[in-house]
Write a protein that holds these residues in place. Structure first.
Motif, PDB file in Angstrom:
ATOM      1  N   GLY A   1      62.450  64.129  22.534  1.00  0.00           N
ATOM      2  CA  GLY A   1      62.176  62.695  22.506  1.00  0.00           C
ATOM      3  C   GLY A   1      61.794  62.164  23.874  1.00  0.00           C
ATOM      4  O   GLY A   1      60.882  61.335  24.017  1.00  0.00           O
ATOM      5  N   ILE A   2      62.500  62.629  24.923  1.00  0.00           N
ATOM      6  CA  ILE A   2      62.180  62.211  26.293  1.00  0.00           C
ATOM      7  C   ILE A   2      60.770  62.660  26.666  1.00  0.00           C
ATOM      8  O   ILE A   2      59.990  61.903  27.251  1.00  0.00           O
ATOM      9  CB  ILE A   2      63.211  62.794  27.283  1.00  0.00           C
TER      10      ILE A   2
ATOM     11  N   PHE B   1      62.418  75.233  14.334  1.00  0.00           N
ATOM     12  CA  PHE B   1      62.375  73.770  14.314  1.00  0.00           C
ATOM     13  C   PHE B   1      61.025  73.273  14.826  1.00  0.00           C
ATOM     14  O   PHE B   1      60.432  72.344  14.266  1.00  0.00           O
ATOM     15  CB  PHE B   1      63.513  73.208  15.162  1.00  0.00           C
ATOM     16  N   ASN B   2      60.512  73.899  15.888  1.00  0.00           N
ATOM     17  CA  ASN B   2      59.196  73.530  16.428  1.00  0.00           C
ATOM     18  C   ASN B   2      58.094  73.748  15.391  1.00  0.00           C
ATOM     19  O   ASN B   2      57.210  72.908  15.222  1.00  0.00           O
ATOM     20  CB  ASN B   2      58.890  74.353  17.681  1.00  0.00           C
TER      21      ASN B   2
ATOM     22  N   GLY C   1      70.324  68.404  17.534  1.00  0.00           N
ATOM     23  CA  GLY C   1      70.455  67.070  18.121  1.00  0.00           C
ATOM     24  C   GLY C   1      70.082  67.060  19.591  1.00  0.00           C
ATOM     25  O   GLY C   1      69.313  66.195  20.047  1.00  0.00           O
ATOM     26  N   LEU C   2      70.612  68.032  20.352  1.00  0.00           N
ATOM     27  CA  LEU C   2      70.305  68.097  21.786  1.00  0.00           C
ATOM     28  C   LEU C   2      68.827  68.383  22.021  1.00  0.00           C
ATOM     29  O   LEU C   2      68.190  67.752  22.879  1.00  0.00           O
ATOM     30  CB  LEU C   2      71.164  69.188  22.439  1.00  0.00           C
ATOM     31  N   TYR C   3      68.269  69.285  21.244  1.00  0.00           N
ATOM     32  CA  TYR C   3      66.850  69.613  21.412  1.00  0.00           C
ATOM     33  C   TYR C   3      65.966  68.428  21.038  1.00  0.00           C
ATOM     34  O   TYR C   3      64.953  68.165  21.704  1.00  0.00           O
ATOM     35  CB  TYR C   3      66.487  70.827  20.567  1.00  0.00           C
TER      36      TYR C   3
ATOM     37  N   PRO D   1      64.239  58.385  22.269  1.00  0.00           N
ATOM     38  CA  PRO D   1      64.895  59.705  22.212  1.00  0.00           C
ATOM     39  C   PRO D   1      66.199  59.684  21.425  1.00  0.00           C
ATOM     40  O   PRO D   1      66.492  60.625  20.676  1.00  0.00           O
ATOM     41  CB  PRO D   1      65.142  60.039  23.689  1.00  0.00           C
ATOM     42  N   VAL D   2      66.982  58.614  21.583  1.00  0.00           N
ATOM     43  CA  VAL D   2      68.240  58.484  20.833  1.00  0.00           C
ATOM     44  C   VAL D   2      67.939  58.335  19.343  1.00  0.00           C
ATOM     45  O   VAL D   2      68.607  58.939  18.491  1.00  0.00           O
ATOM     46  CB  VAL D   2      69.055  57.271  21.335  1.00  0.00           C
TER      47      VAL D   2
END
Length: 357
Positions: free
Chosen positions: A111-112, A12-13, A104-106, A277-278
């Protein structure tokens, strides 16, 4: 951390990085062309224009991060599909919902990090870019800032330098105004004081001004003062909020409130940053659901084209609602969170259907 989670996050990165670099190059080239056009009458080296473009590019990239996440998620799934690795994961007991949860969690954590570090860093670079560019424009003779002591304006016009201080702003009026006039040698000419000044045009109407000149004092019913500023220009000077860090935005908001100046734009900008982030998480999940549904049915060109089309649609919906919020047609909070609520509902319904398959 389990091996498959590491594999998914690393892939994903890499996918995000590919899209990020692609957009970085496109935006950088666009910025260079803009600098060439802006400085066409000034002899500056290409490397200096390149440097200015580098300063401005990160803030633009932050604005389009949702689209980078959307397309990056698609590239991520295209790799898994082309290598038949989704099937391998499915046989290993890793279903679609688990993959979506991991992404989603990552994305939320990422995002933060983007908000705390990338946004604040890009705002510092953007501010430097604007300061440098302002030195080459005619606007460097004019300055407007907001402090705890109100609105301050430096205005050079007709061989005079006017230092203007207003304690408050009320719609199109400056209230409790003091105007100190100097000549071009910075010798004091006169001081004007007024309770109310109309700034709807560049011909300011000063009501009941008290004029202090030398040792004499006089009072008039109305006085016209020519200025380089009007209400629209003053508002536009404070509209580039992307050049301010989160701490600077909070400080500016306090100053605006003390001046009775509208904080709608700042509130909207802060809410966008806080909710980012959301937003990135929901975009990632949305893109993942699309890919699960069309992954094996369409070719790569179709998937990327669909991603770009959806990015444009989402952008214009967000922009439209944001304009409604800043123009106070709808509440600012609603203008920011309504797209997120709609996207959440779409994702929730889609995940249920995906789980049923």
């Amino acid at each position: 951390m389990k091996t498959y989670i590491k594999f998914l996050i690393n892939l994903f990165n890499i996918s995000l990085l590919k899209i990020f670099i692609t957009f970085f190059i496109i935006i950088l080239i666009t910025n260079i062309l803009e600098q060439i056009e802006f400085f066409k009458n000034i002899d500056l080296s290409f490397f200096y224009l390149f440097f200015l473009s580098l300063l401005n590019t990160p803030s633009v990239l932050f604005e389009i991060l949702p689209f980078i996440f959307l397309l990056g998620t698609q590239v991520f799934f295209i790799h898994l599909i082309d290598k038949n690795e989704l099937q391998v994961f499915k046989y290993s007991g890793l279903n679609n919902i688990k993959i979506i949860k991991i992404l989603g969690l990552y994305s939320f954590i990422l995002g933060i990090i983007m908000v705390i570090f990338f946004y604040n860093g890009s705002s510092i670079l953007k501010n430097s870019y604007l300061l440098i560019k302002n030195n080459y424009s005619g606007d460097n003779k004019y300055l407007a800032v907001i402090t705890e002591n109100g609105l301050w304006i430096k205005d050079e016009i007709n061989d005079n330098i006017n230092i203007i201080n207003a304690r408050q702003v009320n719609n199109e009026f400056l209230l409790n105004v003091s105007i100190t006039k100097f000549n071009k040698d910075f010798d004091l000419v006169e001081v004007l004081q007024s309770e109310r000044v109309d700034i709807t045009s560049k011909k300011w109407k000063i009501f009941n001004p008290i004029t202090l000149k030398g040792n004499s004092q006089s009072t008039l019913n109305e006085l016209i003062l020519h200025s380089n500023f009007d209400l629209q220009k003053i508002n536009s000077l404070f509209s580039n909020l992307s050049s301010l860090s989160i701490i600077d935005l909070i400080t500016l908001r306090k100053s605006y409130m003390s001046l009775n100046y509208s904080v709608t734009d700042i509130n909207s900008h802060l809410l966008k940053i806080v909710s980012y982030p959301v937003y990135l998480t929901l975009i990632t999940i949305f893109s993942a659901i699309i890919m699960f549904n069309i992954g094996y049915q369409k070719n790569t060109f179709y998937k990327i084209t669909l991603g770009i089309f959806l990015s444009v649609i989402i952008y214009y919906i967000n922009n439209f609602l944001s304009v409604l919020g800043t123009n106070e047609k709808i509440p600012v909070t609603l203008s920011i969170f309504l797209p997120l609520i709609i996207l959440s509902i779409i994702n929730f319904i889609s995940i249920i259907k995906l789980n049923e398959k």
